[in-house]
Design a protein around this motif. Structure first.
Motif, PDB file in Angstrom:
ATOM      1  N   HIS A  35      -9.815   9.681   5.241  1.00  0.00           N
ATOM      2  CA  HIS A  35      -8.479   9.208   5.531  1.00  0.00           C
ATOM      3  C   HIS A  35      -7.662  10.321   6.151  1.00  0.00           C
ATOM      4  N   GLU A  36      -6.607   9.932   6.840  1.00  0.00           N
ATOM      5  CA  GLU A  36      -5.729  10.881   7.494  1.00  0.00           C
ATOM      6  C   GLU A  36      -4.302  10.670   7.016  1.00  0.00           C
ATOM      7  N   PRO A  37      -3.693  11.647   6.337  1.00  0.00           N
ATOM      8  CA  PRO A  37      -2.286  11.505   5.998  1.00  0.00           C
ATOM      9  C   PRO A  37      -1.455  11.631   7.265  1.00  0.00           C
ATOM     10  N   ALA A  38      -0.478  10.762   7.445  1.00  0.00           N
ATOM     11  CA  ALA A  38       0.352  10.832   8.637  1.00  0.00           C
ATOM     12  C   ALA A  38       1.502  11.805   8.404  1.00  0.00           C
ATOM     13  N   TYR A  39       2.324  11.492   7.415  1.00  0.00           N
ATOM     14  CA  TYR A  39       3.368  12.438   7.075  1.00  0.00           C
ATOM     15  C   TYR A  39       3.925  12.116   5.709  1.00  0.00           C
ATOM     16  N   GLU A  40       4.515  13.108   5.105  1.00  0.00           N
ATOM     17  CA  GLU A  40       5.186  12.952   3.822  1.00  0.00           C
ATOM     18  C   GLU A  40       6.552  13.592   3.966  1.00  0.00           C
ATOM     19  N   ILE A  41       7.603  12.814   3.756  1.00  0.00           N
ATOM     20  CA  ILE A  41       8.952  13.295   3.974  1.00  0.00           C
ATOM     21  C   ILE A  41       9.723  13.209   2.678  1.00  0.00           C
ATOM     22  N   GLY A  42      10.454  14.253   2.363  1.00  0.00           N
ATOM     23  CA  GLY A  42      11.280  14.220   1.175  1.00  0.00           C
ATOM     24  C   GLY A  42      12.662  13.697   1.506  1.00  0.00           C
ATOM     25  N   LEU A  70     -15.323  -4.667   4.329  1.00  0.00           N
ATOM     26  CA  LEU A  70     -14.869  -5.182   3.044  1.00  0.00           C
ATOM     27  C   LEU A  70     -14.033  -6.443   3.224  1.00  0.00           C
ATOM     28  N   GLY A  71     -13.523  -6.656   4.423  1.00  0.00           N
ATOM     29  CA  GLY A  71     -12.738  -7.850   4.713  1.00  0.00           C
ATOM     30  C   GLY A  71     -11.240  -7.643   4.640  1.00  0.00           C
ATOM     31  N   LEU A  72     -10.818  -6.619   3.900  1.00  0.00           N
ATOM     32  CA  LEU A  72      -9.403  -6.309   3.764  1.00  0.00           C
ATOM     33  C   LEU A  72      -9.303  -4.813   3.499  1.00  0.00           C
ATOM     34  N   VAL A  73      -8.515  -4.115   4.298  1.00  0.00           N
ATOM     35  CA  VAL A  73      -8.364  -2.672   4.120  1.00  0.00           C
ATOM     36  C   VAL A  73      -6.889  -2.298   4.111  1.00  0.00           C
ATOM     37  N   CYS A  74      -6.593  -1.236   3.385  1.00  0.00           N
ATOM     38  CA  CYS A  74      -5.237  -0.709   3.331  1.00  0.00           C
ATOM     39  C   CYS A  74      -5.087   0.345   4.427  1.00  0.00           C
ATOM     40  N   LEU A  75      -4.046   0.222   5.222  1.00  0.00           N
ATOM     41  CA  LEU A  75      -3.801   1.154   6.325  1.00  0.00           C
ATOM     42  C   LEU A  75      -2.695   2.146   6.014  1.00  0.00           C
ATOM     43  N   GLY A  76      -1.915   1.866   4.979  1.00  0.00           N
ATOM     44  CA  GLY A  76      -0.845   2.795   4.657  1.00  0.00           C
ATOM     45  C   GLY A  76      -0.020   2.319   3.486  1.00  0.00           C
ATOM     46  N   VAL A  77       0.758   3.239   2.920  1.00  0.00           N
ATOM     47  CA  VAL A  77       1.616   2.919   1.787  1.00  0.00           C
ATOM     48  C   VAL A  77       2.840   3.819   1.864  1.00  0.00           C
ATOM     49  N   GLY A  78       3.971   3.298   1.401  1.00  0.00           N
ATOM     50  CA  GLY A  78       5.184   4.097   1.413  1.00  0.00           C
ATOM     51  C   GLY A  78       6.145   3.679   0.325  1.00  0.00           C
ATOM     52  N   LEU A  81     -10.918   6.347  -2.112  1.00  0.00           N
ATOM     53  CA  LEU A  81      -9.663   5.908  -1.514  1.00  0.00           C
ATOM     54  C   LEU A  81      -9.749   4.542  -0.848  1.00  0.00           C
ATOM     55  N   GLU A  82     -10.662   4.368   0.099  1.00  0.00           N
ATOM     56  CA  GLU A  82     -10.688   3.144   0.894  1.00  0.00           C
ATOM     57  C   GLU A  82     -10.990   1.910   0.050  1.00  0.00           C
ATOM     58  N   VAL A  83     -11.973   2.028  -0.858  1.00  0.00           N
ATOM     59  CA  VAL A  83     -12.341   0.879  -1.690  1.00  0.00           C
ATOM     60  C   VAL A  83     -11.268   0.619  -2.737  1.00  0.00           C
ATOM     61  N   GLU A  84     -10.730   1.668  -3.332  1.00  0.00           N
ATOM     62  CA  GLU A  84      -9.706   1.510  -4.363  1.00  0.00           C
ATOM     63  C   GLU A  84      -8.449   0.854  -3.794  1.00  0.00           C
ATOM     64  N   THR A  85      -8.020   1.308  -2.612  1.00  0.00           N
ATOM     65  CA  THR A  85      -6.810   0.740  -2.022  1.00  0.00           C
ATOM     66  C   THR A  85      -7.058  -0.665  -1.489  1.00  0.00           C
ATOM     67  N   ALA A  86      -8.263  -0.935  -0.978  1.00  0.00           N
ATOM     68  CA  ALA A  86      -8.578  -2.294  -0.514  1.00  0.00           C
ATOM     69  C   ALA A  86      -8.518  -3.274  -1.670  1.00  0.00           C
ATOM     70  N   ALA A  87      -9.086  -2.894  -2.819  1.00  0.00           N
ATOM     71  CA  ALA A  87      -9.041  -3.765  -3.993  1.00  0.00           C
ATOM     72  C   ALA A  87      -7.601  -3.996  -4.436  1.00  0.00           C
ATOM     73  N   ALA A  88      -6.771  -2.966  -4.319  1.00  0.00           N
ATOM     74  CA  ALA A  88      -5.372  -3.094  -4.726  1.00  0.00           C
ATOM     75  C   ALA A  88      -4.597  -4.023  -3.792  1.00  0.00           C
TER      76      ALA A  88
END
Length: 316
Positions: free
Chosen positions: A2-9, A39-47, A164-171
């Protein structure tokens, strides 16, 4: 990987009057591999964000986003220019290819969590009514459960997580179910129409007769079941009947003909053909594979997962 894009405070921006508005933003974005896409469904990001956030759009995305607003309020503008007030708790569906434009009230801001996701399973979720492309703003009864799922996705986004990928897809699957249950007007204990249909599913009644028993037309019943279960009344009744038939085949010694009658079919040959077509194996073969005969049958009481029964071993 995975690639983190950015984290902003904490961040601030200037208003037209020259004043500063403070808000807090944390985001991570991922790039699932082709294998994970299967997997049929993947998570691309979270914020997770809160405060007087900047306006989003107008823009168009190529994937889905669920934006859960848990506090505060703002607005959403449809592609045709209509403006809808957003009051927490609420859900914003951002649909691929559909322009969107929204933002929190600049005076109060709002608290949001969002999840980007994609995959061929989204088409099925839309067909079942879990995703609503034609309803971009959905009032929620409670945003808490959905925010808890989003928080778990955020925790899974830690650097170096091999799952990461499987855990977030399941979520994401869990999030869609949670949001479906959290819609305003839904009941935590289940839909009364579905409960009544399930209770009478094995009786020899037509769909029209089921509708009449509830004071509804066939069309009204069809709409209610489609909204609640994402399928037709006929398919819902069939799923209940076949589920009960499986329990009887696996847990009793009843002949197949008797099982057929118990679940509403007087013709055992028709029942066997229907069972085989829907389940993929004949009733006799299913019994051979799943046999767990229990004297008196299985319990109808749902176990308490938090306080499970225990097996006591040792000498008395």
């Amino acid at each position: 990987m995975h690639e983190p894009a950015y984290e902003i405070g904490c961040t601030s921006r200037r208003t037209r009057s020259g004043g500063a508005v403070t808000y807090h933003t944390w985001m991570r974005f991922f790039t699932p591999s082709p294998l994970h896409q299967r997997l049929g469904l993947v998570c691309l990001g979270v914020g997770l964000q809160h405060g007087a956030l900047p306006t989003v759009g107008p823009r168009t995305l190529d994937h889905h986003v669920a934006v859960v607003v848990s506090a505060g309020g703002g607005w959403y503008r449809t592609p045709d220019g209509r403006r809808t007030t957003v009051t927490a708790p609420a859900l914003l569906w951002l649909t691929p290819g559909v322009p969107h434009h929204y933002g929190p009230d600049p005076a109060t801001g709002w608290d949001e969590g969002f999840v980007d996701f994609a995959g061929p399973a989204t088409a099925t979720y839309a067909e079942l009514g879990y995703l609503e492309p034609d309803r971009p703003v959905v009032p929620l009864a409670d945003a808490g459960p959905a925010r808890a799922v989003i928080a778990r996705i955020a925790r899974a986004a830690r650097r170096g997580n091999p799952l990461l990928e499987v855990e977030t897809a399941a979520a994401v699957h869990e999030l869609l179910v949670t949001l479906r249950r959290a819609r305003a007007g839904a009941t935590a204990d289940g839909d009364p129409v579905l409960e009544a249909l399930a209770r009478d599913a094995c009786r020899p009644l037509t769909v029209a007769e089921h509708a009449a028993r509830h004071g509804m037309t066939t069309a009204e019943l069809r709409t209610a079941v489609r909204r609640a279960a994402g399928c037709s009344p006929k398919d819902y009744l069939l799923s209940v009947r076949l589920g009960r038939a499986k329990e009887l085949l696996a847990g009793t010694d009843l002949p197949v003909a008797a099982v057929a009658r118990r679940v509403g079919y007087d013709d055992p040959a028709y029942f066997s053909r229907l069972f085989t077509r829907r389940v993929g194996t004949a009733p006799v073969r299913f019994r051979e594979q799943q046999r767990h005969t229990v004297p008196g049958g299985w319990s109808d009481r749902v176990p308490d997962a938090e306080h499970p029964a225990t097996v006591i071993t040792g000498h008395v």
